[in-house]
Motif scaffolding. Sequence first.
Motif, PDB file in Angstrom:
ATOM      1  N   LEU A   1      76.111  91.829   4.025  1.00 35.66           N
ATOM      2  CA  LEU A   1      74.971  91.893   4.933  1.00 35.66           C
ATOM      3  C   LEU A   1      73.665  91.491   4.251  1.00 35.66           C
ATOM      4  CD1 LEU A   1      73.701  92.536   7.649  1.00 35.66           C
ATOM      5  CD2 LEU A   1      73.717  94.969   7.017  1.00 35.66           C
ATOM      6  N   THR A   2      73.349  92.140   3.133  1.00 38.27           N
ATOM      7  CA  THR A   2      72.114  91.776   2.438  1.00 38.27           C
ATOM      8  C   THR A   2      72.171  90.329   1.963  1.00 38.27           C
ATOM      9  OG1 THR A   2      71.874  94.070   1.706  1.00 38.27           O
ATOM     10  CG2 THR A   2      70.505  92.432   0.614  1.00 38.27           C
ATOM     11  N   GLY A   3      73.357  89.864   1.554  1.00 37.65           N
ATOM     12  CA  GLY A   3      73.511  88.476   1.134  1.00 37.65           C
ATOM     13  C   GLY A   3      73.193  87.509   2.259  1.00 37.65           C
ATOM     14  N   VAL A   4      73.590  87.860   3.481  1.00 41.93           N
ATOM     15  CA  VAL A   4      73.277  87.028   4.647  1.00 41.93           C
ATOM     16  C   VAL A   4      71.775  87.021   4.908  1.00 41.93           C
ATOM     17  CG1 VAL A   4      73.568  86.823   7.160  1.00 41.93           C
ATOM     18  CG2 VAL A   4      75.545  87.313   5.696  1.00 41.93           C
ATOM     19  N   PHE A   5      71.157  88.186   4.802  1.00 40.21           N
ATOM     20  CA  PHE A   5      69.714  88.293   5.000  1.00 40.21           C
ATOM     21  C   PHE A   5      68.950  87.433   3.996  1.00 40.21           C
ATOM     22  CE2 PHE A   5      65.876  90.457   3.344  1.00 40.21           C
ATOM     23  CZ  PHE A   5      65.032  90.275   4.436  1.00 40.21           C
ATOM     24  N   ILE A   6      69.314  87.547   2.710  1.00 35.71           N
ATOM     25  CA  ILE A   6      68.622  86.762   1.683  1.00 35.71           C
ATOM     26  C   ILE A   6      68.823  85.268   1.939  1.00 35.71           C
ATOM     27  CG2 ILE A   6      68.396  86.272  -0.780  1.00 35.71           C
ATOM     28  CD1 ILE A   6      69.562  89.075  -1.318  1.00 35.71           C
ATOM     29  N   GLY A   7      70.047  84.896   2.313  1.00 38.20           N
ATOM     30  CA  GLY A   7      70.338  83.495   2.563  1.00 38.20           C
ATOM     31  C   GLY A   7      69.497  82.918   3.687  1.00 38.20           C
ATOM     32  N   MET A   8      69.416  83.632   4.797  1.00 39.14           N
ATOM     33  CA  MET A   8      68.603  83.143   5.915  1.00 39.14           C
ATOM     34  C   MET A   8      67.133  83.083   5.530  1.00 39.14           C
ATOM     35  SD  MET A   8      70.207  84.535   9.480  1.00 39.14           S
ATOM     36  CE  MET A   8      69.977  86.278   9.177  1.00 39.14           C
ATOM     37  N   LYS A   9      66.651  84.148   4.902  1.00 37.81           N
ATOM     38  CA  LYS A   9      65.246  84.213   4.502  1.00 37.81           C
ATOM     39  C   LYS A   9      64.880  83.051   3.585  1.00 37.81           C
ATOM     40  CE  LYS A   9      62.129  87.329   1.919  1.00 37.81           C
ATOM     41  NZ  LYS A   9      61.041  87.439   2.907  1.00 37.81           N
ATOM     42  N   THR A  10      65.790  82.690   2.671  1.00 44.12           N
ATOM     43  CA  THR A  10      65.529  81.621   1.718  1.00 44.12           C
ATOM     44  C   THR A  10      65.647  80.242   2.353  1.00 44.12           C
ATOM     45  OG1 THR A  10      66.480  83.054  -0.003  1.00 44.12           O
ATOM     46  CG2 THR A  10      66.151  80.739  -0.564  1.00 44.12           C
ATOM     47  N   ALA A  11      66.591  80.098   3.285  1.00 51.33           N
ATOM     48  CA  ALA A  11      66.851  78.781   3.874  1.00 51.33           C
ATOM     49  C   ALA A  11      65.842  78.392   4.945  1.00 51.33           C
ATOM     50  CB  ALA A  11      68.257  78.749   4.467  1.00 51.33           C
TER      51      ALA A  11
ATOM     52  N   LYS B   1      79.709  93.899   9.146  1.00 53.25           N
ATOM     53  CA  LYS B   1      79.901  92.834  10.124  1.00 53.25           C
ATOM     54  C   LYS B   1      79.178  93.124  11.437  1.00 53.25           C
ATOM     55  CE  LYS B   1      82.266  90.117   7.479  1.00 53.25           C
ATOM     56  NZ  LYS B   1      81.668  88.842   7.016  1.00 53.25           N
ATOM     57  N   TRP B   2      79.066  94.400  11.818  1.00 53.70           N
ATOM     58  CA  TRP B   2      78.202  94.755  12.935  1.00 53.70           C
ATOM     59  C   TRP B   2      76.755  94.416  12.588  1.00 53.70           C
ATOM     60  CZ3 TRP B   2      78.691  96.832  17.897  1.00 53.70           C
ATOM     61  CH2 TRP B   2      79.986  97.123  18.319  1.00 53.70           C
ATOM     62  N   GLY B   3      76.383  94.662  11.338  1.00 49.59           N
ATOM     63  CA  GLY B   3      75.031  94.333  10.888  1.00 49.59           C
ATOM     64  C   GLY B   3      74.752  92.845  10.943  1.00 49.59           C
ATOM     65  N   VAL B   4      75.733  92.033  10.542  1.00 52.07           N
ATOM     66  CA  VAL B   4      75.582  90.578  10.598  1.00 52.07           C
ATOM     67  C   VAL B   4      75.397  90.129  12.049  1.00 52.07           C
ATOM     68  CG1 VAL B   4      76.809  88.389  10.278  1.00 52.07           C
ATOM     69  CG2 VAL B   4      76.813  90.103   8.457  1.00 52.07           C
ATOM     70  N   ARG B   5      76.142  90.727  12.940  1.00 49.03           N
ATOM     71  CA  ARG B   5      76.008  90.405  14.367  1.00 49.03           C
ATOM     72  C   ARG B   5      74.593  90.694  14.862  1.00 49.03           C
ATOM     73  NH1 ARG B   5      79.115  93.963  18.959  1.00 49.03           N
ATOM     74  NH2 ARG B   5      78.429  92.813  20.830  1.00 49.03           N
TER      75      ARG B   5
ATOM     76  N   THR C   1      71.935  88.403  13.268  1.00 47.61           N
ATOM     77  CA  THR C   1      72.008  87.070  13.877  1.00 47.61           C
ATOM     78  C   THR C   1      71.152  87.004  15.137  1.00 47.61           C
ATOM     79  OG1 THR C   1      74.223  86.660  12.997  1.00 47.61           O
ATOM     80  CG2 THR C   1      73.575  85.408  14.956  1.00 47.61           C
ATOM     81  N   LYS C   2      71.282  88.001  15.988  1.00 45.97           N
ATOM     82  CA  LYS C   2      70.513  88.000  17.237  1.00 45.97           C
ATOM     83  C   LYS C   2      69.013  88.131  16.960  1.00 45.97           C
ATOM     84  CE  LYS C   2      74.213  89.714  20.181  1.00 45.97           C
ATOM     85  NZ  LYS C   2      74.391  88.408  20.863  1.00 45.97           N
ATOM     86  N   LEU C   3      68.660  88.985  16.023  1.00 47.84           N
ATOM     87  CA  LEU C   3      67.252  89.147  15.659  1.00 47.84           C
ATOM     88  C   LEU C   3      66.668  87.821  15.171  1.00 47.84           C
ATOM     89  CD1 LEU C   3      65.851  92.073  13.543  1.00 47.84           C
ATOM     90  CD2 LEU C   3      65.262  89.738  12.977  1.00 47.84           C
ATOM     91  N   ALA C   4      67.407  87.158  14.288  1.00 45.48           N
ATOM     92  CA  ALA C   4      66.923  85.882  13.750  1.00 45.48           C
ATOM     93  C   ALA C   4      66.847  84.819  14.835  1.00 45.48           C
ATOM     94  CB  ALA C   4      67.839  85.418  12.619  1.00 45.48           C
ATOM     95  N   ALA C   5      67.806  84.825  15.754  1.00 48.05           N
ATOM     96  CA  ALA C   5      67.785  83.847  16.843  1.00 48.05           C
ATOM     97  C   ALA C   5      66.525  83.988  17.681  1.00 48.05           C
ATOM     98  CB  ALA C   5      69.027  84.024  17.725  1.00 48.05           C
TER      99      ALA C   5
END
Length: 262
Positions: free
Chosen positions: A120-130, A164-168, A171-175
């Motif tokens: 989850l945190t890895g996904v957050f960092i990835g989006m934030k950086t990209a 995985k619930w967190g990733v879901r 995702t919506k928040l970022a969208a």
Amino acid sequence: MTTTSTTPGIDLTGKTVLVTGAARGIGVEVARQAVAAGANVVIADLLEEEGQETAAKLGDRARFVRLDVTSEAGWQAAVDFATAEFGGLDGLVNNAGIATGTLMEAESVEHFRRVLDINLTGVFIGMKTAVPALRTRGAGSIVNISSAAGLIGLALTAGYGASKWGVRGLTKLAAVELGTSKIRVNSVHPGMTYTPMTSETGIQSGDGNYPNTPMGRVGQPEEIAAAVVFLLSDVASYMTGAELAVDGGWTAGPTVKYVMGQ
């Protein structure tokens, strides 16, 4: 390794995509199909030997970069590498993750935190950086790999299911936040999929080998990858904040045999 696309009509020509956990399993198939669709692909993983081999097999439009998804510096280096090698970044696939297989009460707090940090945190960092790199291109697509365990309460997943619930949700928040920047963010939710990692649990590929799903079988990496590549492409230009289940009907409901008690 062939580069035949399983997603007819998908064109990623001129786009550059960074895929995490792409040295094997679903990730390597995403990378393969993206290259087949015309993309430049950066394969990011901790598995250096396998990652380098994969990049070499995929040819001139593939590169490997070592990445620990929990590292902010590592993420920045990976995005910078993609930009330096191919002139920019158009897509991100957050696929890297680890699984668990214990009851919630049996999982240690230490392991729970580690799973969330990677998944989850890895996904957050990835989006934030990209995001800054995607904004520079004027648009982009982020695909986060969640799970069927991010759609239902699945026993024996503990930290994995929570992540995985967190990733879901992330995702919506970022969208919502990135829509006006023309950056689409969607999640893919695989069911049980036959990969080198899951094969160690004893699952088998083929029809009739997974009665938990209406389709009666586990998925194949290329089936999950096809959904990911679709979401990366302009064919999915009006999709953001969506959750795409690729699970053989698992999360749709119990099978007829289960309902009838057979």
